[in-house]
Scaffold this motif. Structure first.
Motif, short mmCIF file in Angstrom:
data_model
loop_
_atom_site.label_atom_id
_atom_site.label_comp_id
_atom_site.label_asym_id
_atom_site.label_seq_id
_atom_site.Cartn_x
_atom_site.Cartn_y
_atom_site.Cartn_z
N LEU A 2 45.92 33.39 50.76
CA LEU A 2 46.08 34.41 51.74
C LEU A 2 45.53 34.82 52.59
CD1 LEU A 2 48.73 35.86 49.73
CD2 LEU A 2 49.62 34.14 51.28
N PRO A 3 45.84 34.81 54.07
CA PRO A 3 44.38 35.25 54.72
C PRO A 3 44.27 37.10 54.68
CG PRO A 3 46.53 35.11 55.65
CD PRO A 3 46.94 34.99 54.60
N ALA A 4 42.28 37.01 54.62
CA ALA A 4 42.40 38.41 54.19
C ALA A 4 43.15 40.17 55.06
CB ALA A 4 40.77 38.73 54.30
N THR A 5 43.72 40.98 54.42
CA THR A 5 43.78 42.17 55.03
C THR A 5 42.48 42.95 55.60
OG1 THR A 5 43.99 43.15 52.50
CG2 THR A 5 45.67 42.29 52.76
N GLY A 65 39.92 37.20 60.53
CA GLY A 65 40.29 36.74 58.39
C GLY A 65 38.81 36.49 57.46
N TYR A 66 37.96 37.25 58.06
CA TYR A 66 36.52 37.42 56.90
C TYR A 66 34.95 38.70 58.10
CZ TYR A 66 34.74 34.29 61.27
OH TYR A 66 34.17 34.00 62.18
N VAL A 67 34.77 38.24 57.13
CA VAL A 67 33.32 39.17 57.38
C VAL A 67 31.91 38.11 58.12
CG1 VAL A 67 31.75 41.43 57.43
CG2 VAL A 67 33.96 41.31 56.65
N GLU A 102 36.46 38.35 50.74
CA GLU A 102 36.61 39.52 49.56
C GLU A 102 35.74 39.78 49.30
OE1 GLU A 102 37.67 36.93 45.93
OE2 GLU A 102 38.40 35.20 47.34
N ALA A 103 35.52 40.32 48.29
CA ALA A 103 34.12 41.20 47.75
C ALA A 103 34.13 40.95 46.16
CB ALA A 103 34.92 43.46 48.15
N ASP A 104 33.91 40.11 46.15
CA ASP A 104 33.75 39.32 44.59
C ASP A 104 32.43 39.95 44.44
OD1 ASP A 104 32.23 36.77 43.16
OD2 ASP A 104 34.75 36.12 42.89
N PRO A 105 32.47 40.12 43.04
CA PRO A 105 31.07 40.25 42.72
C PRO A 105 29.83 39.58 42.18
CG PRO A 105 33.36 41.64 41.06
CD PRO A 105 33.42 40.61 42.03
N SER A 106 30.31 38.57 41.67
CA SER A 106 29.30 37.35 42.31
C SER A 106 28.89 36.92 43.06
CB SER A 106 30.07 35.83 40.99
OG SER A 106 29.07 35.04 41.50
N VAL A 107 29.71 36.71 44.64
CA VAL A 107 29.14 36.80 45.73
C VAL A 107 28.29 37.92 46.00
CG1 VAL A 107 29.75 36.47 48.53
CG2 VAL A 107 31.28 35.55 46.08
N MET A 108 28.93 39.21 46.27
CA MET A 108 27.77 40.47 46.46
C MET A 108 26.67 40.01 45.89
SD MET A 108 29.60 41.64 49.16
CE MET A 108 30.96 41.08 49.48
N ARG A 109 26.47 39.88 44.34
CA ARG A 109 25.69 40.59 44.21
C ARG A 109 24.12 39.10 44.89
NH1 ARG A 109 28.39 40.56 39.23
NH2 ARG A 109 28.40 38.36 39.21
N GLN A 110 24.94 37.63 44.54
CA GLN A 110 23.81 36.27 45.12
C GLN A 110 23.48 36.87 46.47
OE1 GLN A 110 26.80 33.19 45.25
NE2 GLN A 110 25.98 32.91 42.85
N VAL A 111 24.13 37.53 47.53
CA VAL A 111 23.73 38.35 48.97
C VAL A 111 23.07 39.15 49.10
CG1 VAL A 111 25.11 39.60 50.93
CG2 VAL A 111 26.65 37.83 49.73
#
Length: 128
Positions: A2-5, A65-67, A102-111
């Motif tokens: 689904l598209p991000a809100t 639809g994204y950041v 989405e604010a996935d914790p794994s992705v945020m750690r990688q960022v």
């Protein structure tokens, strides 16, 4: 998927901003709005034989639809781009722009890790 809100995108933006804002100072936040944030180094540098008054480091902007997360060190230093983890690499849609919805914790750690490495590269080159 689904598209991000707008709420999800605002959450992603805040997570990314908290990662980037740790580098200000020494970097300067030239744009600090609810949907856009940009960091620059104020040091005069020479890149590819051209003198510049400053150097763009990173930025985030809320899109439909994204950041968009822009990290210039992966563009200017190919060795850093080669170290982008696979999960994060799938979000790379240009030379230095990641589309994060989405604010996935794994992705945020990688960022956060990639941003730190980029900052260290800029420091080593004397750009900060």
């Amino acid at each position: 998927m689904l598209p991000a809100t707008q709420v999800q995108l605002a959450t992603v933006f805040q997570h990314l901003k908290s990662i980037l804002s740790k580098y200000s100072p020494p970097l300067e936040a030239r744009t600090d709005l609810p949907s856009r944030y940009e960091l620059y180094s104020n040091r005069e540098v020479t890149v590819a034989g051209r003198k510049r008054k400053d150097m763009y480091f990173a930025g985030i902007i809320v899109q439909r639809g994204y950041v968009g997360f822009y990290l210039m060190p992966i563009y200017s230093h190919s060795e850093l781009k080669a170290k982008v983890p696979e999960r994060l690499r799938k979000l790379l849609k240009g030379k230095s722009c990641f589309h994060i919805s989405e604010a996935d914790p794994s992705v945020m750690r990688q960022v956060a890790t990639l941003t730190k490495k980029g900052f260290e590269l800029y420091q080593n080159f004397g750009w900060i």
